[in-house]
Scaffold this motif. Structure first.
Motif, PDB file in Angstrom:
ATOM      1  N   GLY A 193       1.377  14.493   5.237  1.00 29.66           N
ATOM      2  CA  GLY A 193       1.158  13.524   4.156  1.00 29.66           C
ATOM      3  C   GLY A 193       2.344  12.178   4.413  1.00 29.66           C
ATOM      4  N   SER A 249       3.024   8.742   6.433  1.00 29.00           N
ATOM      5  CA  SER A 249       3.160   7.021   5.672  1.00 29.00           C
ATOM      6  C   SER A 249       4.582   6.833   6.732  1.00 29.00           C
ATOM      7  N   GLN A 276       1.515   7.107  -2.041  1.00 27.16           N
ATOM      8  CA  GLN A 276       2.230   7.199   0.001  1.00 27.16           C
ATOM      9  C   GLN A 276       3.508   8.220  -0.004  1.00 27.16           C
ATOM     10  N   LYS A 314       3.350   4.647   9.402  1.00 22.79           N
ATOM     11  CA  LYS A 314       2.374   3.764   9.574  1.00 22.79           C
ATOM     12  C   LYS A 314       3.641   2.297   8.786  1.00 22.79           C
ATOM     13  N   ASP A 367       0.809  -0.941   0.197  1.00 21.07           N
ATOM     14  CA  ASP A 367       0.303  -0.014   0.391  1.00 21.07           C
ATOM     15  C   ASP A 367       0.993   1.223  -0.171  1.00 21.07           C
ATOM     16  N   LEU A 368       1.960   1.332   0.735  1.00 25.44           N
ATOM     17  CA  LEU A 368       2.585   2.638   1.225  1.00 25.44           C
ATOM     18  C   LEU A 368       3.609   2.673  -0.801  1.00 25.44           C
ATOM     19  N   GLN A 387      10.492  10.365  -0.690  1.00 24.22           N
ATOM     20  CA  GLN A 387      10.159   9.354  -1.889  1.00 24.22           C
ATOM     21  C   GLN A 387      10.729   8.539  -1.635  1.00 24.22           C
TER      22      GLN A 387
END
Length: 474
Positions: free
Chosen positions: A271, A275, A74, A278, A66-67, A373
């Motif tokens: 954001g 992330s 994300q 998480k 998901d990430l 990123q």
């Protein structure tokens, strides 16, 4: 004279032979039963522990997936928002820059939809054999029509062969009969669909169907396929798709309706922080579980030490060691290369991760958002390395044509085999004990019967002597 057999026992000896047999059987059974019980308890606990690890690693991999999503990124250094999501949506990549962009959508890209002439016989109308050639954008899609084909079978053949390529066929029935309707997911000018080669199914998709339609009418339904048209800050742009990633560098625009919207691109610190949290939480769930599964603890009374489900098993620690290795590796960024720069450190006692939001904010103030990123989702980024570290434990692989179980699956199968063996051992022990019980019971019953007879004989002799003595005295 009173009977020599004790009331309630039914035994001539007066002994509780049932209790004797039970004690002897239990003494013989104890050692092996203890071994089986200890083995079963350990095996059951291990099965539970391995199941927990499987579940946790599956959840961890799902979080990594998901990430690392490319459709819903994300870890973008910048976040793009649209003032009117009904008109368009916007997502940013690692190459976006801060700014505002006014987007005015005047046309949406559309696809082609065409219809054939009407067949009065409906779905079962007979279609002559041959090759129906569907063309779109310079590409041909041939469909073989066999003898005895119907309008419905032609539709099914088209869908079977070309639905995966974006072409689809259906049948629409109007007042004149049933028509073959062809559609496509491809949008943009020049993507109109035509068909030729079979009488009655010939369609010129570059022409609109006559209005009002007749039985013989065929052609495009509604407007011909067209490009999207929009402006960015007054600059005119056309696009064959309603999804465009070239108009504004670092942004993907998803056109949804005619109208105007302002796209704002700003730093995505919140954001990114969410992330990272998480990721840290998912990692810590595994690390804390490993500690819990391998650590001994005191019982409810606080006196005895109770081993964890996998205490002494090296597998949980090997999982944690495999996950730690990617954390210590250097990333490929220019300024951001290690997790500690973002405030992420490892607790040496628990193995869990700590996330210092103050250090993270300081890193973001240095304009390192874009490199976050790269660190996590770039080529051979942390998420990819972490996922590769987990795979040997959760995913099977094929070697020389043979499927090799994952480490956890192999362990589960071994534990299941042990469980079955212990169950067989218990069945064998139960059978042996049943046989031993029968043998001992028979022996003690025979002994009891003999003792009873001897007592009866002794009693008779005693009675005879007592009678003789009484006669002599008389």
């Amino acid at each position: 004279m009173a009977s020599p057999i004790l009331p309630g026992t039914g035994l001539g000896s007066g002994l509780d032979t049932g209790a004797i047999v039970k004690a002897l059987v239990n003494a013989d059974k104890a050692a092996k039963q203890g071994q089986i019980d200890r083995g079963t308890a350990t095996n059951t606990s291990s099965i539970s522990g391995i199941g927990t690890l499987k579940s946790l690693l599956a959840t961890f991999q799902k979080t990594l997936t998901d990430l690392g999503s490319t459709t819903a990124p994300q870890f973008t250094g910048f976040a793009a928002t649209s003032s009117d999501p009904k008109v368009l949506g916007a997502t940013s990549s690692n190459y976006a820059v801060s700014g505002n962009y006014v987007v005015d959508v005047t046309k949406l890209a559309t696809s082609s939809k065409v219809a054939s002439a009407a067949f009065s016989g409906g779905n079962t109308s007979s279609i002559p054999p041959g090759t129906l050639t569907i063309t779109q954008g310079g590409k041909s899609y041939p469909v073989t029509v066999a003898a005895g084909a119907t309008l419905q079978s032609v539709r099914d053949s088209i869908n079977t062969q070309y639905q995966s390529k974006g072409l689809s066929a259906n049948i629409v029935t109007d007042s004149f009969g049933s028509r073959l309707v062809l559609g496509s997911t491809t949008t943009g000018a020049g993507s109109d669909i035509s068909a030729s080669g079979i009488a009655g199914l010939e369609i010129n998709g570059n022409n609109k169907m006559s209005s009002p339609a007749t039985a013989a009418s065929s052609g495009a339904i509604g407007e011909l396929a067209q490009d999207a048209e929009f402006t960015v800050d007054g600059l005119k742009i056309t696009s064959s798709s309603n999804t465009n990633d070239t108009a504004i560098s670092g942004l993907t625009l998803s056109l949804a309706a005619v109208g105007k919207s302002t796209v704002t691109v700003a730093s995505n610190n919140d954001g990114l922080k969410a992330s990272i949290q998480k990721f840290v939480d998912a990692y810590n769930a595994v690390a804390n579980a490993v500690t819990s599964l391998t650590k001994s603890s005191l019982d409810d009374d606080g006196k005895l030490t109770v081993a964890g489900p996998l205490t002494g098993d090296p597998l949980p620690r090997s999982i944690l060691n495999a996950l730690r290795e990617p954390l210590s590796q250097t990333g490929s960024g220019d300024k951001l290369t290690v997790l500690s720069q973002l405030g992420i450190t490892t607790d040496q006692k628990t193995g869990a991760l700590n996330f210092d939001s103050t250090k993270f904010t300081a890193a973001m103030n240095k304009k390192l958002g874009g490199e976050v990123q790269t660190l996590f989702t770039g080529t051979n980024g942390l998420l990819e390395r972490m996922n590769n570290a987990v795979k040997p434990f959760t995913e099977s692989k094929t070697i020389n044509g043979k499927v090799q179980d994952s480490i956890l699956d192999a362990r589960s199968k071994a534990l299941d085999a042990t469980k079955k063996r212990l169950s067989n051992d218990q069945d064998a022990l139960d059978r042996r004990i049943a046989t031993l019980t029968d043998v001992l019971t028979k022996k003690y019953n025979d002994m009891d019967t003999l003792v009873g007879k001897l007592k009866a004989t002794a009693s008779n002799i005693t009675s005879m002597f007592e009678a003789l003595t009484a006669q002599q005295k008389g």
